[in-house]
Design an enzyme around this catalytic site. Structure first.
Site, PDB file in Angstrom:
ATOM      1  N   ASP A   1     -12.652   9.313  -2.191  1.00 24.95           N
ATOM      2  CA  ASP A   1     -13.971   9.971  -2.228  1.00 24.95           C
ATOM      3  C   ASP A   1     -13.871  11.243  -3.067  1.00 24.95           C
ATOM      4  O   ASP A   1     -14.840  11.979  -3.180  1.00 24.95           O
ATOM      5  CB  ASP A   1     -14.435  10.328  -0.813  1.00 24.95           C
ATOM      6  CG  ASP A   1     -13.595  11.434  -0.209  1.00 24.95           C
ATOM      7  OD1 ASP A   1     -12.358  11.411  -0.393  1.00 24.95           O
ATOM      8  OD2 ASP A   1     -14.169  12.342   0.426  1.00 24.95           O
TER       9      ASP A   1
ATOM     10  N   THR B   1     -10.553   1.791   5.155  1.00 15.95           N
ATOM     11  CA  THR B   1      -9.357   2.482   5.626  1.00 15.95           C
ATOM     12  C   THR B   1      -9.813   3.557   6.628  1.00 15.95           C
ATOM     13  O   THR B   1     -11.004   3.815   6.765  1.00 15.95           O
ATOM     14  CB  THR B   1      -8.608   3.160   4.456  1.00 15.95           C
ATOM     15  OG1 THR B   1      -9.284   4.369   4.107  1.00 15.95           O
ATOM     16  CG2 THR B   1      -8.535   2.250   3.232  1.00 15.95           C
ATOM     17  N   GLU B   2      -8.840   4.187   7.274  1.00 16.34           N
ATOM     18  CA  GLU B   2      -9.203   5.267   8.202  1.00 16.34           C
ATOM     19  C   GLU B   2      -9.959   6.397   7.500  1.00 16.34           C
ATOM     20  O   GLU B   2     -10.986   6.866   7.972  1.00 16.34           O
ATOM     21  CB  GLU B   2      -7.933   5.853   8.842  1.00 16.34           C
ATOM     22  CG  GLU B   2      -7.648   5.287  10.197  1.00 16.34           C
ATOM     23  CD  GLU B   2      -6.262   4.671  10.289  1.00 16.34           C
ATOM     24  OE1 GLU B   2      -5.461   4.820   9.338  1.00 16.34           O
ATOM     25  OE2 GLU B   2      -5.985   4.029  11.313  1.00 16.34           O
TER      26      GLU B   2
ATOM     27  N   GLU C   1       0.867  -1.181   0.000  1.00 19.34           N
ATOM     28  CA  GLU C   1       0.000   0.000   0.000  1.00 19.34           C
ATOM     29  C   GLU C   1       0.898   1.224   0.000  1.00 19.34           C
ATOM     30  O   GLU C   1       1.778   1.360   0.856  1.00 19.34           O
ATOM     31  CB  GLU C   1      -0.929   0.049   1.226  1.00 19.34           C
ATOM     32  CG  GLU C   1      -1.850   1.272   1.148  1.00 19.34           C
ATOM     33  CD  GLU C   1      -2.792   1.480   2.345  1.00 19.34           C
ATOM     34  OE1 GLU C   1      -3.643   2.377   2.266  1.00 19.34           O
ATOM     35  OE2 GLU C   1      -2.648   0.760   3.358  1.00 19.34           O
TER      36      GLU C   1
ATOM     37  N   LYS D   1      -3.882  21.214  -7.918  1.00 16.83           N
ATOM     38  CA  LYS D   1      -3.396  22.118  -8.979  1.00 16.83           C
ATOM     39  C   LYS D   1      -2.918  21.317 -10.195  1.00 16.83           C
ATOM     40  O   LYS D   1      -2.191  20.338 -10.039  1.00 16.83           O
ATOM     41  CB  LYS D   1      -2.226  22.963  -8.467  1.00 16.83           C
ATOM     42  CG  LYS D   1      -2.639  23.957  -7.406  1.00 16.83           C
ATOM     43  CD  LYS D   1      -1.524  24.961  -7.146  1.00 16.83           C
ATOM     44  CE  LYS D   1      -1.980  25.981  -6.130  1.00 16.83           C
ATOM     45  NZ  LYS D   1      -1.211  25.923  -4.873  1.00 16.83           N
TER      46      LYS D   1
ATOM     47  N   GLU E   1     -11.541   6.255   4.659  1.00 16.28           N
ATOM     48  CA  GLU E   1     -12.807   5.760   4.112  1.00 16.28           C
ATOM     49  C   GLU E   1     -13.912   5.819   5.165  1.00 16.28           C
ATOM     50  O   GLU E   1     -15.034   6.241   4.893  1.00 16.28           O
ATOM     51  CB  GLU E   1     -12.611   4.315   3.634  1.00 16.28           C
ATOM     52  CG  GLU E   1     -13.822   3.691   2.970  1.00 16.28           C
ATOM     53  CD  GLU E   1     -13.471   2.346   2.328  1.00 16.28           C
ATOM     54  OE1 GLU E   1     -12.297   1.940   2.371  1.00 16.28           O
ATOM     55  OE2 GLU E   1     -14.387   1.714   1.778  1.00 16.28           O
TER      56      GLU E   1
ATOM     57  N   GLU F   1       5.002   4.773   3.526  1.00 17.14           N
ATOM     58  CA  GLU F   1       4.486   6.055   4.023  1.00 17.14           C
ATOM     59  C   GLU F   1       5.654   7.036   4.108  1.00 17.14           C
ATOM     60  O   GLU F   1       6.729   6.664   4.541  1.00 17.14           O
ATOM     61  CB  GLU F   1       3.831   5.830   5.399  1.00 17.14           C
ATOM     62  CG  GLU F   1       3.461   7.069   6.175  1.00 17.14           C
ATOM     63  CD  GLU F   1       2.566   8.049   5.412  1.00 17.14           C
ATOM     64  OE1 GLU F   1       1.535   7.632   4.847  1.00 17.14           O
ATOM     65  OE2 GLU F   1       2.913   9.246   5.366  1.00 17.14           O
TER      66      GLU F   1
ATOM     67  N   ASP G   1      -3.249  11.600  -1.800  1.00 15.37           N
ATOM     68  CA  ASP G   1      -3.314  13.073  -1.818  1.00 15.37           C
ATOM     69  C   ASP G   1      -3.784  13.551  -3.195  1.00 15.37           C
ATOM     70  O   ASP G   1      -3.245  13.113  -4.212  1.00 15.37           O
ATOM     71  CB  ASP G   1      -1.932  13.671  -1.517  1.00 15.37           C
ATOM     72  CG  ASP G   1      -1.475  13.364  -0.089  1.00 15.37           C
ATOM     73  OD1 ASP G   1      -2.261  12.764   0.670  1.00 15.37           O
ATOM     74  OD2 ASP G   1      -0.336  13.719   0.264  1.00 15.37           O
TER      75      ASP G   1
HETATM   76  N1  SAH Z   1      -4.310   5.237   3.061  1.00 15.44           N
HETATM   77  C1  SAH Z   1      -4.712   5.882   4.312  1.00 15.44           C
HETATM   78  C2  SAH Z   1      -4.161   7.300   4.422  1.00 15.44           C
HETATM   79  C3  SAH Z   1      -4.629   8.251   3.351  1.00 15.44           C
HETATM   80  S1  SAH Z   1      -3.899   9.871   3.493  1.00 15.44           S
HETATM   81  C4  SAH Z   1      -6.218   5.852   4.437  1.00 15.44           C
HETATM   82  O1  SAH Z   1      -6.912   5.611   3.434  1.00 15.44           O
HETATM   83  O2  SAH Z   1      -6.723   6.060   5.537  1.00 15.44           O
HETATM   84  C5  SAH Z   1      -2.584   9.738   2.308  1.00 15.44           C
HETATM   85  C6  SAH Z   1      -1.294   9.234   2.944  1.00 15.44           C
HETATM   86  O3  SAH Z   1      -0.361   9.033   1.909  1.00 15.44           O
HETATM   87  C7  SAH Z   1      -0.651  10.223   3.907  1.00 15.44           C
HETATM   88  O4  SAH Z   1      -0.312   9.566   5.103  1.00 15.44           O
HETATM   89  C8  SAH Z   1       0.580  10.735   3.152  1.00 15.44           C
HETATM   90  O5  SAH Z   1       1.642  11.087   4.003  1.00 15.44           O
HETATM   91  C9  SAH Z   1       0.909   9.547   2.271  1.00 15.44           C
HETATM   92  N2  SAH Z   1       1.567   9.900   1.006  1.00 15.44           N
HETATM   93  C10 SAH Z   1       1.112  10.797   0.118  1.00 15.44           C
HETATM   94  N3  SAH Z   1       1.933  10.905  -0.936  1.00 15.44           N
HETATM   95  C11 SAH Z   1       2.934  10.017  -0.715  1.00 15.44           C
HETATM   96  C12 SAH Z   1       4.095   9.677  -1.443  1.00 15.44           C
HETATM   97  N4  SAH Z   1       4.389  10.260  -2.603  1.00 15.44           N
HETATM   98  N5  SAH Z   1       4.933   8.746  -0.917  1.00 15.44           N
HETATM   99  C13 SAH Z   1       4.645   8.159   0.268  1.00 15.44           C
HETATM  100  N6  SAH Z   1       3.555   8.453   1.006  1.00 15.44           N
HETATM  101  C14 SAH Z   1       2.711   9.374   0.531  1.00 15.44           C
END
Ligand code: SAH
Length: 214
Positions: free
Chosen positions: A153, A192-193, A43, A121, A195, A68, A117
């Site tokens: 979402d 997921t958290e 993941e 932009k 979600e 992460e 994320d």
């Molecule tokens: N998958 C989790 C968290 C979603 S938030 C859930 O669904 O609950 C997105 C997470 O991805 C954040 O913790 C952020 O730090 C991480 N993240 C975002 N871009 C990333 C990247 N390029 N490399 C590693 N982690 C990344």
């Protein structure tokens, strides 16, 4: 997801046997770390790791690696793993754009992207984990028949991601704009958290499953 910079999180992560610290050195040799031939699923952007921990509990015959970039977030997963010690779950703290250096060709069986994320932009489109640039990186490490599963979402991000599937020549195997009401796709869904949080607010969850084209 940003938490305040928790003091000592780097130290805890540094000392954990569940975090692989020089992952580039393991490229092509992850089976040896796990000590078995089981498939490896990752993941990217794992956050606090709840989704992956649940998968690891349910499927002992599959190995999981959570990636992460922020140590303050990864710390939560590491703390939980200290209590559970699931043998089929490891973590890497890294920026995902280097993923091609960390795994060998066809070493990965499946990639999960959950609530990535959005980078709203246009000029940041390349940073989205579902962009054609990232799909090209996944080709380097994913088995030919391996899949990418993506949930969000965020409708704008999902629409963009569907376009990128086509542009990159990947195949759409399944998709839905409302996962929790989709009889087929919701089966066995692990929340997921994010979600849990966003669906509680009434947001429908979008999901696709894709694989590489021929
Ligand atoms: N998958 C989790 C968290 C979603 S938030 C859930 O669904 O609950 C997105 C997470 O991805 C954040 O913790 C952020 O730090 C991480 N993240 C975002 N871009 C990333 C990247 N390029 N490399 C590693 N982690 C990344």
């Amino acid at each position: 997801m940003r938490l305040r910079n928790i003091k000592g999180s780097r130290e805890v992560i540094g000392a954990s046997e569940y975090v692989i610290h020089e992952p580039e050195e393991q490229a092509g040799a992850w089976k040896e770390i796990f000590g078995n031939e089981n498939p490896i699923r990752i993941e990217i952007g794992m956050g606090k790791g709840r989704f992956l921990m649940e998968l690891a509990r349910r499927n002992r015959q599959i190995n999981y690696i959570g990636i992460e970039k922020y140590s303050s977030v990864l710390l939560r997963a590491v703390e939980k793993q200290r209590e559970e010690e699931l043998p089929n779950l490891l973590f890497i703290r890294m920026e995902a754009e280097h993923i091609g250096e960390v795994f060998g060709k066809e070493e990965i069986d499946r990639i999960y992207l959950n609530f990535s994320d959005p980078w709203p932009k246009d000029r940041h489109a390349k940073r989205r984990l579902t962009s054609r640039e990232f799909l090209a990186r996944y080709v380097l490490i994913l088995k030919k028949e391996g899949v990418v599963e993506f949930k969000t979402d965020n409708r704008a991000l999902f629409d963009f991601s569907m376009e990128e599937v086509k542009e990159a020549g990947w195949k759409l195997l399944a998709s839905t704009y409302d996962l929790h009401r989709d009889e087929t796709m919701r089966e066995g869904n692990v929340m997921t958290e994010y979600e849990e949080k966003f669906s509680a607010m009434g947001n429908p969850i979008h999901k696709y499953i894709i694989c590489q084209g021929d």
